[in-house]
Motif scaffolding. Sequence first.
Motif, mmCIF file in Angstrom:
data_model
loop_
_atom_site.group_PDB
_atom_site.id
_atom_site.type_symbol
_atom_site.label_atom_id
_atom_site.label_comp_id
_atom_site.label_asym_id
_atom_site.label_seq_id
_atom_site.Cartn_x
_atom_site.Cartn_y
_atom_site.Cartn_z
ATOM 1 N N ALA A 19 0.878 -1.432 0.083
ATOM 2 C CA ALA A 19 0.168 -0.056 0.016
ATOM 3 C C ALA A 19 0.827 1.305 0.013
ATOM 4 O O ALA A 19 0.551 2.223 -0.595
ATOM 5 N N SER A 20 1.964 1.189 0.887
ATOM 6 C CA SER A 20 2.807 2.540 0.666
ATOM 7 C C SER A 20 3.330 2.746 -0.648
ATOM 8 O O SER A 20 3.458 3.841 -0.799
ATOM 9 N N ALA A 21 3.662 1.755 -1.570
ATOM 10 C CA ALA A 21 4.136 1.954 -2.774
ATOM 11 C C ALA A 21 3.022 2.645 -3.662
ATOM 12 O O ALA A 21 3.299 3.762 -4.522
ATOM 13 N N VAL A 22 1.805 2.177 -3.387
ATOM 14 C CA VAL A 22 0.610 2.568 -4.149
ATOM 15 C C VAL A 22 0.474 4.217 -3.784
ATOM 16 O O VAL A 22 0.128 5.106 -4.485
ATOM 17 N N ILE A 23 0.357 4.440 -2.546
ATOM 18 C CA ILE A 23 0.262 5.608 -2.046
ATOM 19 C C ILE A 23 1.432 6.673 -2.673
ATOM 20 O O ILE A 23 0.923 7.815 -2.996
ATOM 21 N N GLU A 24 2.629 6.214 -2.564
ATOM 22 C CA GLU A 24 3.395 7.213 -2.976
ATOM 23 C C GLU A 24 3.526 7.414 -4.442
ATOM 24 O O GLU A 24 3.569 8.539 -5.057
ATOM 25 N N THR A 25 2.981 6.439 -5.396
ATOM 26 C CA THR A 25 2.947 6.695 -6.773
ATOM 27 C C THR A 25 1.535 7.649 -7.050
ATOM 28 O O THR A 25 1.546 8.530 -7.800
ATOM 29 N N TYR A 57 -8.058 16.016 -2.144
ATOM 30 C CA TYR A 57 -8.844 15.107 -3.016
ATOM 31 C C TYR A 57 -8.040 13.608 -3.016
ATOM 32 O O TYR A 57 -8.550 12.684 -2.948
ATOM 33 N N LEU A 58 -7.000 13.879 -2.803
ATOM 34 C CA LEU A 58 -5.845 12.565 -2.619
ATOM 35 C C LEU A 58 -6.483 11.854 -1.193
ATOM 36 O O LEU A 58 -6.464 10.651 -1.122
ATOM 37 N N ALA A 59 -6.451 12.645 -0.215
ATOM 38 C CA ALA A 59 -7.011 12.363 1.101
ATOM 39 C C ALA A 59 -8.355 11.494 0.987
ATOM 40 O O ALA A 59 -8.229 10.632 1.689
ATOM 41 N N ILE A 60 -8.896 12.332 0.247
ATOM 42 C CA ILE A 60 -10.624 11.662 0.148
ATOM 43 C C ILE A 60 -10.607 10.361 -0.635
ATOM 44 O O ILE A 60 -11.141 9.312 -0.428
ATOM 45 N N MET A 61 -9.540 10.399 -1.687
ATOM 46 C CA MET A 61 -9.698 9.024 -2.345
ATOM 47 C C MET A 61 -8.941 7.861 -1.465
ATOM 48 O O MET A 61 -9.689 6.816 -1.592
ATOM 49 N N LEU A 62 -8.052 8.106 -0.715
ATOM 50 C CA LEU A 62 -7.359 6.906 -0.039
ATOM 51 C C LEU A 62 -8.390 6.833 1.067
ATOM 52 O O LEU A 62 -8.608 5.601 1.379
ATOM 53 N N LYS A 63 -9.209 7.613 1.740
ATOM 54 C CA LYS A 63 -10.040 7.362 2.577
ATOM 55 C C LYS A 63 -11.210 6.455 2.290
ATOM 56 O O LYS A 63 -11.656 5.488 2.707
ATOM 57 N N VAL A 64 -11.565 6.803 1.012
ATOM 58 C CA VAL A 64 -12.837 6.103 0.271
ATOM 59 C C VAL A 64 -12.351 4.665 0.054
ATOM 60 O O VAL A 64 -13.034 3.425 0.116
ATOM 61 N N ILE A 65 -10.940 4.559 -0.372
ATOM 62 C CA ILE A 65 -10.454 3.180 -0.888
ATOM 63 C C ILE A 65 -10.415 2.214 0.694
ATOM 64 O O ILE A 65 -10.602 1.062 0.337
ATOM 65 N N LEU A 70 -11.994 -2.335 3.783
ATOM 66 C CA LEU A 70 -12.350 -2.795 5.253
ATOM 67 C C LEU A 70 -13.948 -3.041 5.129
ATOM 68 O O LEU A 70 -14.074 -4.176 5.889
ATOM 69 N N THR A 71 -14.541 -2.696 4.543
ATOM 70 C CA THR A 71 -15.945 -3.163 4.524
ATOM 71 C C THR A 71 -16.392 -4.289 3.734
ATOM 72 O O THR A 71 -16.862 -5.409 4.153
ATOM 73 N N GLU A 72 -15.473 -4.398 2.685
ATOM 74 C CA GLU A 72 -15.340 -5.713 1.962
ATOM 75 C C GLU A 72 -14.951 -6.895 2.766
ATOM 76 O O GLU A 72 -15.508 -7.889 2.639
ATOM 77 N N PHE A 73 -13.932 -6.572 3.363
ATOM 78 C CA PHE A 73 -13.116 -7.695 4.432
ATOM 79 C C PHE A 73 -14.271 -8.077 5.661
ATOM 80 O O PHE A 73 -14.523 -9.301 5.493
ATOM 81 N N ALA A 74 -14.783 -6.985 6.035
ATOM 82 C CA ALA A 74 -15.871 -7.340 7.181
ATOM 83 C C ALA A 74 -17.000 -8.212 6.617
ATOM 84 O O ALA A 74 -17.511 -9.079 7.188
ATOM 85 N N LEU A 87 -22.728 4.124 3.029
ATOM 86 C CA LEU A 87 -22.840 5.500 3.611
ATOM 87 C C LEU A 87 -21.795 6.573 3.965
ATOM 88 O O LEU A 87 -21.585 7.492 4.075
ATOM 89 N N LEU A 88 -20.713 5.424 4.538
ATOM 90 C CA LEU A 88 -19.565 5.991 5.121
ATOM 91 C C LEU A 88 -18.492 6.581 3.862
ATOM 92 O O LEU A 88 -18.078 7.794 3.851
ATOM 93 N N VAL A 89 -18.668 6.025 2.762
ATOM 94 C CA VAL A 89 -18.048 6.464 1.534
ATOM 95 C C VAL A 89 -18.656 7.659 0.946
ATOM 96 O O VAL A 89 -18.051 8.487 0.611
ATOM 97 N N THR A 90 -20.127 7.773 0.993
ATOM 98 C CA THR A 90 -20.580 9.059 0.651
ATOM 99 C C THR A 90 -20.497 10.251 1.656
ATOM 100 O O THR A 90 -19.969 11.430 1.155
ATOM 101 N N ALA A 91 -20.336 9.918 2.666
ATOM 102 C CA ALA A 91 -19.901 10.915 3.799
ATOM 103 C C ALA A 91 -18.558 11.425 3.588
ATOM 104 O O ALA A 91 -18.270 12.742 3.595
ATOM 105 N N ALA A 92 -17.690 10.657 3.513
ATOM 106 C CA ALA A 92 -16.336 10.879 3.094
ATOM 107 C C ALA A 92 -15.989 11.605 1.810
ATOM 108 O O ALA A 92 -15.307 12.451 1.725
ATOM 109 N N ALA A 93 -16.857 11.460 0.972
ATOM 110 C CA ALA A 93 -16.786 12.103 -0.393
ATOM 111 C C ALA A 93 -17.563 13.431 -0.673
ATOM 112 O O ALA A 93 -17.439 14.168 -1.604
ATOM 113 N N LEU A 94 -18.271 13.731 0.467
ATOM 114 C CA LEU A 94 -19.205 15.011 0.717
ATOM 115 C C LEU A 94 -18.292 16.123 0.157
ATOM 116 O O LEU A 94 -18.974 17.123 -0.606
ATOM 117 N N PRO A 95 -17.297 16.451 0.685
ATOM 118 C CA PRO A 95 -16.147 17.621 0.207
ATOM 119 C C PRO A 95 -16.124 17.696 -1.222
ATOM 120 O O PRO A 95 -16.315 18.719 -1.847
#
Length: 129
Positions: free
Chosen positions: A47-53, A67-75, A80-84, A106-114
Amino acid sequence: MSAAAIGAFAVTAAVLALTLRPKNSELALLLTVAAAVTLLLSVLGSASAVIETVRQIVAVSGVSTGYLAIMLKVIGICLLTEFAANTCRDAGSSALAANVTLAGKLLVTAAALPLYADILNLVTAMLSR
C-alpha cells in the motif's frame, strides 16, 4: 507476497477450514478469519508504494492534496467493508454482511461530500459566467 503465494495460502486455508467445519465450526471460522487477516497484513506493505505513486501523480497534475486524502479514505473504507462483509458471510450471517455493506456505502458517501461540494461549486461558477 506474490499472487501465487497468496492463492496457495488462501486455497490451503479454505481446504483446512472445509475439513474442520463438520467437526468444529468455531475453529474453522477462526482459521478463516486468521488467514484473511494474515493475507491482509501481508499485502499492506504494498500500500505504501501505491500511495507514493498516487502522490506523485497528484503532484504532477496539480490536483489538490485534499482530493488525494478523500480518495485514500474512500479506498480504505471500501477495502475494510469488503473484508468485514465477507467475514460475516463466511460466518453465515448474510444479514449482518448486508448491513456492513450498507454502512460502508454511507461512510463512502459521507467521506466524499467535500468532493461533491467542490464539484457543485465548480459547476455553479461555470454556469454563472
